[in-house]
Design a protein around this motif. Structure first.
Motif, PDB file in Angstrom:
ATOM      1  N   ASP A  74      37.842  20.828 107.618  1.00 54.23           N
ATOM      2  CA  ASP A  74      37.634  21.380 109.129  1.00 54.23           C
ATOM      3  C   ASP A  74      37.948  20.182 110.035  1.00 54.23           C
ATOM      4  O   ASP A  74      37.013  19.096 109.807  1.00 54.23           O
ATOM      5  N   VAL A  75      38.959  20.078 110.852  1.00 49.42           N
ATOM      6  CA  VAL A  75      39.425  19.080 111.592  1.00 49.42           C
ATOM      7  C   VAL A  75      39.414  19.359 112.896  1.00 49.42           C
ATOM      8  O   VAL A  75      39.852  20.248 113.372  1.00 49.42           O
ATOM      9  N   TYR A  76      38.746  18.307 113.776  1.00 47.77           N
ATOM     10  CA  TYR A  76      38.649  18.590 115.215  1.00 47.77           C
ATOM     11  C   TYR A  76      39.184  17.419 115.769  1.00 47.77           C
ATOM     12  O   TYR A  76      38.817  16.123 115.147  1.00 47.77           O
ATOM     13  N   SER A  77      39.787  17.542 116.615  1.00 47.33           N
ATOM     14  CA  SER A  77      40.429  16.471 117.394  1.00 47.33           C
ATOM     15  C   SER A  77      40.554  16.771 118.841  1.00 47.33           C
ATOM     16  O   SER A  77      40.496  17.884 119.410  1.00 47.33           O
ATOM     17  N   PHE A  78      40.713  15.625 119.686  1.00 43.19           N
ATOM     18  CA  PHE A  78      40.820  15.816 121.199  1.00 43.19           C
ATOM     19  C   PHE A  78      41.938  14.752 121.866  1.00 43.19           C
ATOM     20  O   PHE A  78      41.474  13.683 122.154  1.00 43.19           O
ATOM     21  N   ILE A 115      48.448   7.556 124.970  1.00 43.08           N
ATOM     22  CA  ILE A 115      47.595   8.423 124.228  1.00 43.08           C
ATOM     23  C   ILE A 115      46.452   8.113 123.473  1.00 43.08           C
ATOM     24  O   ILE A 115      46.490   6.946 122.737  1.00 43.08           O
ATOM     25  N   TYR A 116      45.338   8.837 123.461  1.00 45.52           N
ATOM     26  CA  TYR A 116      44.092   8.279 122.734  1.00 45.52           C
ATOM     27  C   TYR A 116      43.583   9.832 122.046  1.00 45.52           C
ATOM     28  O   TYR A 116      43.555  10.815 122.419  1.00 45.52           O
ATOM     29  N   ASP A 117      43.611   9.580 120.697  1.00 47.16           N
ATOM     30  CA  ASP A 117      43.671  10.889 119.864  1.00 47.16           C
ATOM     31  C   ASP A 117      42.626  10.521 118.716  1.00 47.16           C
ATOM     32  O   ASP A 117      42.592  10.304 117.721  1.00 47.16           O
ATOM     33  N   PRO A 118      41.230  11.140 119.155  1.00 51.19           N
ATOM     34  CA  PRO A 118      40.114  10.897 118.023  1.00 51.19           C
ATOM     35  C   PRO A 118      40.054  12.201 117.328  1.00 51.19           C
ATOM     36  O   PRO A 118      40.409  13.151 117.617  1.00 51.19           O
ATOM     37  N   SER A 134      40.815   7.489 114.636  1.00 45.18           N
ATOM     38  CA  SER A 134      41.376   7.601 115.827  1.00 45.18           C
ATOM     39  C   SER A 134      42.782   6.898 115.805  1.00 45.18           C
ATOM     40  O   SER A 134      43.193   5.928 115.129  1.00 45.18           O
ATOM     41  N   THR A 135      43.613   7.354 116.786  1.00 46.79           N
ATOM     42  CA  THR A 135      44.804   6.590 117.169  1.00 46.79           C
ATOM     43  C   THR A 135      44.894   6.205 118.796  1.00 46.79           C
ATOM     44  O   THR A 135      44.492   7.035 119.499  1.00 46.79           O
ATOM     45  N   LEU A 136      45.547   5.167 119.100  1.00 42.01           N
ATOM     46  CA  LEU A 136      45.650   4.695 120.397  1.00 42.01           C
ATOM     47  C   LEU A 136      47.482   4.598 120.281  1.00 42.01           C
ATOM     48  O   LEU A 136      47.913   3.728 119.739  1.00 42.01           O
ATOM     49  N   SER A 137      48.054   5.096 121.194  1.00 40.03           N
ATOM     50  CA  SER A 137      49.524   4.881 121.400  1.00 40.03           C
ATOM     51  C   SER A 137      50.109   4.860 122.768  1.00 40.03           C
ATOM     52  O   SER A 137      49.521   5.310 123.599  1.00 40.03           O
ATOM     53  N   VAL A 138      51.144   4.241 122.781  1.00 35.46           N
ATOM     54  CA  VAL A 138      51.925   4.186 124.115  1.00 35.46           C
ATOM     55  C   VAL A 138      53.350   4.561 123.764  1.00 35.46           C
ATOM     56  O   VAL A 138      53.944   4.190 122.723  1.00 35.46           O
ATOM     57  N   ALA A 159      36.009   7.180 115.317  1.00 40.37           N
ATOM     58  CA  ALA A 159      36.545   8.276 116.296  1.00 40.37           C
ATOM     59  C   ALA A 159      36.726   7.540 117.780  1.00 40.37           C
ATOM     60  O   ALA A 159      37.019   7.834 118.586  1.00 40.37           O
ATOM     61  N   PHE A 160      36.113   6.158 117.731  1.00 44.54           N
ATOM     62  CA  PHE A 160      36.127   5.555 119.221  1.00 44.54           C
ATOM     63  C   PHE A 160      36.854   4.237 118.952  1.00 44.54           C
ATOM     64  O   PHE A 160      36.240   3.115 119.380  1.00 44.54           O
ATOM     65  N   LEU A 161      38.003   4.159 118.099  1.00 49.09           N
ATOM     66  CA  LEU A 161      38.677   3.027 118.032  1.00 49.09           C
ATOM     67  C   LEU A 161      37.818   1.587 117.368  1.00 49.09           C
ATOM     68  O   LEU A 161      37.643   0.437 117.819  1.00 49.09           O
ATOM     69  N   ASN A 162      36.982   2.073 116.482  1.00 51.02           N
ATOM     70  CA  ASN A 162      35.927   1.152 115.870  1.00 51.02           C
ATOM     71  C   ASN A 162      36.460   0.033 115.046  1.00 51.02           C
ATOM     72  O   ASN A 162      36.210  -1.332 115.303  1.00 51.02           O
ATOM     73  N   ARG A 163      37.203   0.277 114.198  1.00 49.57           N
ATOM     74  CA  ARG A 163      37.787  -0.707 113.287  1.00 49.57           C
ATOM     75  C   ARG A 163      39.316  -0.671 113.241  1.00 49.57           C
ATOM     76  O   ARG A 163      39.758   0.412 112.594  1.00 49.57           O
TER      77      ARG A 163
END
Length: 323
Positions: A182-186, A208-211, A226-230, A257-261
């Motif tokens: 069960d995969v939840y993303s936003f 783009i921020y995708d947790p 999570s990913t952070l993209s430009v 989910a919050f760009l932790n590591r």
């Protein structure tokens, strides 16, 4: 004496009447000129407020455009993203391919706000790939709801625009390994684009921020990432309804989910082609290949690419009809 003074008296009266006539006729003659000036100014202002005729929403590749259609407009969209080639796990034949077709329906609630529910599907084939089980299947995968708000339209006076897009998603399969979960993303995008040369050149950029939170079926193990993209692109009108341009993306992967590591990053570049098939139909093709990457995993830190969190090649095919 009386006759002389009586015959001379009309001249002052005539002069007075002539002066009054000239004085009153001057503004009457000026009024049409002033009215024309006001009309030209209003026309120029109206022309400057006209929105850009090009719809950038689907003009770019992996980069989204800011545009939203007019209130009441609708669109059926088939959007497929394919990911190919990952790191081999050992000797022998290996291969990795995963495609995610999305069928969606877009409705423009206002001139600035649209909603787009979508159904997701998944097809993949992987064998002898590091960290990925051998699998080959195709199935229904889940759904999403895209919400998009455009703050203002592009015009001749203001050739740029800004939009915010949020897309909650649910999937039944993890995107890389293809495992049941069960995969939840936003996914959230801040979108900007501009008409750089009138009727010739457009540019777009996304942040783009995708947790993502995935609960694996069977074990119940929870994975948070999570990913952070430009991403950015330039699109030029090359002939008639054909547009072509380059696109570049920089992507960072994180544990949590919050760009932790921070786990690794990659740079992708490739071409984009957009063709207006008909007045209300379009086709967009985008290819992207990884040209640089780094993985913090000690087992792969010395490799040239990051093929743990990302694939080597991406392909996007998007076709839509508006009505």
């Amino acid at each position: 004496m009386r006759i002389f003074s009586h015959s001379a008296s009309p001249w002052p009266l005539a002069a007075t009447l002539l002066g009054i006539s000239l004085a009153t006729s001057t503004p009457i003659l000026a009024e049409p000129s002033a009215a024309r000036g006001d009309q030209e100014e209003a026309g120029a202002k109206k022309k400057g407020d006209e929105p850009d005729k090009i719809d950038t929403e689907n003009l770019f590749g992996f980069t989204e455009g800011t545009d939203v259609g007019k209130k009441g407009e609708q669109e059926i969209l088939v959007d497929t993203i394919g990911r190919f080639s990952k790191r081999r796990d050992g000797p022998g034949r290996s291969g990795y391919g995963a495609a995610q077709p999305i069928v969606s329906y877009q409705y423009d609630l206002t001139d600035n706000f649209s909603i787009e529910p979508g159904l997701w599907f998944d097809a993949r084939d992987s064998r002898n790939i590091a960290g990925v089980p051998d699998k080959s299947f195709g199935t229904f995968n889940g759904g999403s709801l895209e919400l998009k708000y455009q703050f203002f339209k592009r015009t001749a006076e203001r050739p740029f625009s800004l939009a915010l897009q949020a897309e909650p998603q649910y999937a039944r399969i993890t995107p890389i390994e293809g495992q049941g979960a069960d995969v939840y993303s936003f996914e959230t995008r801040l979108i900007a684009d501009a008409r750089l040369v009138p009727d010739r050149l457009w540019g777009g950029i996304n942040l783009i921020y995708d947790p993502q939170v995935a609960r694996l079926k069977g074990s119940g193990e929870v994975d948070r990432s999570s990913t952070l993209s430009v991403s950015g692109t330039l699109m030029a009108k090359v002939a008639g309804d054909l547009y072509l341009g380059p696109e570049a993306r920089y992507m960072r992967a994180y544990e949590g989910a919050f760009l932790n590591r921070f786990e690794g990053h990659a740079v992708f570049v490739g071409p984009v082609l957009h063709y207006q098939v008909m007045e209300k139909g379009y086709l967009t093709l985008a290819y992207s290949t990884q040209v640089f990457g780094h993985d913090r995993d000690p087992d792969f830190a010395d490799r040239a690419f990051n093929l743990n969190q990302f694939s080597r090649h991406n392909l996007r095919v998007r076709f839509g009809i508006e009505f």
